[in-house]
Design an enzyme around this catalytic site. Structure first.
Site, PDB file in Angstrom:
ATOM      1  NE  ARG A 311      14.850 -17.482 -17.760  1.00 38.60           N
ATOM      2  CZ  ARG A 311      14.327 -18.517 -18.510  1.00 38.60           C
ATOM      3  NH1 ARG A 311      14.303 -18.479 -19.762  1.00 38.60           N
ATOM      4  NH2 ARG A 311      13.911 -19.392 -17.571  1.00 38.60           N
ATOM      5  CD  GLU A 712       9.161 -15.251 -19.855  1.00 45.33           C
ATOM      6  OE1 GLU A 712       9.809 -14.479 -18.996  1.00 45.33           O
ATOM      7  OE2 GLU A 712       9.532 -16.473 -19.676  1.00 45.33           O
TER       8      GLU A 712
END
Length: 759
Positions: A311, A712
């Site tokens: 990621r 997030e």
């Protein structure tokens, strides 16, 4: 209609009064036993002898368990089967569990564990990224590279080239409620666990594996956590398995909780990174080539490091189109605690890398950093592809950033700060605006699914259950609002029940900002089934089922108007099922991590923040003066909850990049393992001016009510604090500051001194 209303968190009154029940508040039987680990005192070595006589004979001790005593598989890992519950012979980090004490109280268990006489023959420990690079200590055998275009010839033709590196520290989760689990043995060898976890299904699977039982023999329940932030996605496995094994061996309930010091020493953190970069632009200030080497300190076991590192690579572009890019990820294996999931899951580190490039290049070109960023945004009108081949659709940052800059008077304030700095020899101010484009979905495709159970009772009351977990983020309230809104009833009729693997099986972790997206849609699916059954029952005398209306606490079918309670009672008396299981799987996603190509994300969430800071060049002390945020949550499910998440996310992100410093000594011992030595932001650290607004829009893909994830993405708004500090340090001289993170007062002071601050 409850949807879109700024309703308070469902547990807010209980939180502020102390009535909310956490696992440590659950009454336990008088014969409940308590557990503590005996820990390794070296970072790497071989256990040559272990005398546990004094432990076994200590007051209150019922049993001492070693690796040889375990009834099933000795493993607590998420997937790689490389992390034993108890070290079988070798130890790989300071604080690794070696044995387990079962005693009549928490204190007696801890005191007994300290009496062990364990001799460990030390081996050379690999502690730092440099150590790991020197001996090529890699996961997966070596680095992974993804690329687009041809970087080298493009770089050679660039008009301006910069090179540099940035160190990015890790971060302790510092959830208010520490890791804790309670196991209760049942008939037939079954086990019921109450555990503070973001992933009840993984706990279920790992406990079943440890006991050698089918999954159905283990039930895991989680009502709420006192914070998670990713630290309870896999790190709770050890406590749950230990409790279940001890309960299995003793036949009594067993409970385990870490003291704060033990929690910080044993559990994983956010991955710390080193990012080396090289970037080139053409004469018009457009990026033509970027090269990243991302060095990731993963710790001693794999845990979730591979997807975290992936990621980081996926977010190495952030909001900018880069025609030629090469990203190489080095996943380094070290003798430190195994780094794990943390809010953003690698995305923040990758984003810091490109934001550093943008800041550095703007400095070299003598441009306003915001103007340089805007010049390199992805195009809004014609979607361009990310380096991994996904078209950037629904890209709103050009408009969002422009609006934020205008409403927060960015240009005027930047000019005023320049004037201030010219007249102020000691105190220097800085300002920065940084954007966020964050991909929403699990990169492991099969995790993008959710189930739900909805029950309507004959009195019109409703219970909902789903696979998501509540860690304070307001997920339960949002999903309850979905159920209430779809049934057309008030929130008082809806009861939210604890996440339970016995009610909704095979769930994914509450992570990847997917909680509302997945579980909201699963609950809506279940509600739709029940509504359809009721509608078909009431649709008589020419009324079609699709025309039956659920609103304002009533069910209207043509000329028949019933209260929701009456409709439920009639349906029940006519043998209509009022219970349904719902399901949702995220569409249109695919991903091949080996080549770095695909559509791993369903959509992108956006946001931007302006942070203004002041530093004292004599001491490095600094303060955030003002923050302005405009954030994209699509069509908000609950604006009050969303604003709270944005505020908290920013503060946590800014804390990671400014004050929160993890320090290991040359023996691999974590020295910052308590609030006395590890500084998270306090209330007094919040900016005096803190403006948060929601972008008025809706998701371009059909999520639940066209909302967007908010868990997030806001954390990365905190990157603006680091860039603002860099801007302030840059005012001390001509050179680029090269400020690494966390930008502690010491680092700010040294950076200011290096670029030529006057003393």
């Amino acid at each position: 209609m409850s949807m879109g209303k700024p309703l308070p968190h469902d547990s807010a009154p209980m939180h502020v009064t102390g009535a909310a029940r956490y696992i440590d508040d659950i009454p336990v039987p008088a014969d409940c036993l308590h557990l503590a680990f005996g820990l390794s005192h070296v970072a790497r070595g071989v256990i040559s002898s272990m005398d546990l006589t004094a432990v076994r004979t200590a007051p209150g001790v019922v049993r001492v368990i070693t690796a040889a005593d375990l009834p099933g598989v000795n493993d607590i890992s998420s997937a790689a089967h490389d992390e034993p519950l108890l070290a079988p012979g070798e130890v790989h980090y300071h604080g690794q569990p070696i044995f387990l004490v079962v005693a009549t109280s928490h204190r007696l268990a801890r005191e007994a564990a300290a009496k062990a006489e364990v001799v460990i023959d030390p081996k050379p420990a690999i502690l730092t990224i440099d150590d790991a690079v020197a001996v090529r200590s890699y996961f997966e055998g070596g680095p992974l590279t993804w690329k687009r275009g041809d970087v080298d010839p493009a770089m050679a033709k660039a008009d301006t080239i910069i090179e540099g590196k940035i160190e990015i520290g890790g971060q302790e989760h510092f959830y208010l409620e520490g890791q804790i689990s309670l196991a209760s043995p049942q008939d037939n060898g079954d086990m019921v666990l109450a555990t503070s976890t973001q992933h009840p299904t993984e706990i279920q699977h790992k406990v079943a594996e440890a006991l050698g039982t089918p999954f159905h023999a283990v039930r895991v329940e989680t009502r709420r956590m006192g914070g998670g932030f990713g630290g309870k996605e896999s790190q709770g496995n050890a406590l749950a398995i230990a409790c279940a094994v001890a309960a299995h061996l003793t036949g009594k309930p067993c409970k385990m909780r870490y003291d704060r010091d033990d929690d910080m020493i044993i559990t994983g953190k956010r991955h710390d990174f080193r990012i080396a970069y090289k970037a080139g632009v053409d004469a018009k200030g457009k990026l033509v080539a970027v090269e990243f080497d991302q060095y990731v300190r993963c710790g001693w076991s794999q845990d979730l490091s591979l997807p975290v590192a992936d990621r980081a690579m996926l977010h190495a572009d952030n909001a900018y189109f880069i025609p030629n890019i090469r990203i190489t990820s080095h996943r380094m294996k070290t003798n430190t605690c195994s780094a794990t999931a943390f809010r953003g899951f690698g995305g923040p580190q990758g984003m810091v890398g490109i934001e550093r490039v943008m800041d550095h290049m703007a400095h070299r070109l003598g441009m306003d950093p915001l103007e340089f960023r805007q010049a390199n945004f992805y195009k809004k009108s014609k979607p361009q592809e990310t380096p991994y081949g996904q078209p950037v659709k629904g890209f709103i940052l050009p408009d969002l950033v422009r609006q934020l800059a205008d409403t927060a008077n960015y240009k005027t304030r930047r000019d005023a700060i320049r004037t201030w700095n010219e007249k102020s020899p000691i105190l220097k101010k800085g300002i920065a605006l940084t954007p966020v484009k964050f991909g929403i979905s699990f990169t492991l495709t099969h995790l993008n699914q959710a189930g739900a159970l909805v029950n309507v009772y004959a009195d019109g009351s409703v219970t909902i259950n789903h696979g998501g977990t509540e860690m304070g983020q307001g997920l339960f309230q949002k999903v309850a609002q979905v159920a209430a809104g779809e049934f057309g009833i008030d929130m008082g009729r809806v009861r939210i029940t604890a996440t339970d693997t016995g009610k909704v099986p095979n769930t994914s972790a509450t992570a990847a900002s997917s909680g509302s997206d997945l579980n909201g849609m699963a609950v809506k699916n279940a509600v739709d089934q029940i509504k359809d059954r009721i509608a078909r029952f009431l649709a008589v005398d020419g009324v079609k089922p699709k025309d039956v209306l659920f609103a304002d606490g009533k069910v209207t079918a043509g000329n028949t108007v019933l209260s929701f309670e009456e409709a439920a009672k009639m349906a029940h008396e006519n043998r209509i099922s009022l219970s349904a299981t719902g399901f949702y799987a995220t569409p249109d996603i695919s991903w091949d991590r080996t080549i770095g190509k695909g559509h791993p994300f369903y959509y992108f969430a956006h946001g931007a923040a302006i942070t203004e800071v002041v530093i004292d060049t004599l001491t490095g002390e600094n303060k955030i003066l003002r923050v302005d945020i405009l954030h994209d949550v699509g069509q908000s499910l609950n604006p009050a909850v969303d604003v709270g998440q944005i505020e908290g996310g920013f503060v946590q992100g800014a804390g990671w990049l400014t004050t929160e410093e993890l320090v290991w000594d040359d023996k691999g011992v974590l020295r910052t393992h308590a609030p006395s030595t590890y500084k998270i932001p306090a209330c007094s650290d919040r900016p005096d001016v803190f403006n948060v607004a929601l972008w008025n829009g809706e998701n371009h893909v059909p999520t639940i009510y066209r909302s967007k994830a908010v868990g997030e993405p806001p954390l990365m708004l905190g990157i603006s604090a680091l860039m603002a500090l860099s801007d302030a340090v840059g005012a001390c001289g001509e050179a680029y500051p090269n400020l690494s993170a966390p930008a502690t007062p010491e680092r700010v002071y040294m950076a200011a001194k290096k670029v030529g601050a006057k003393r």
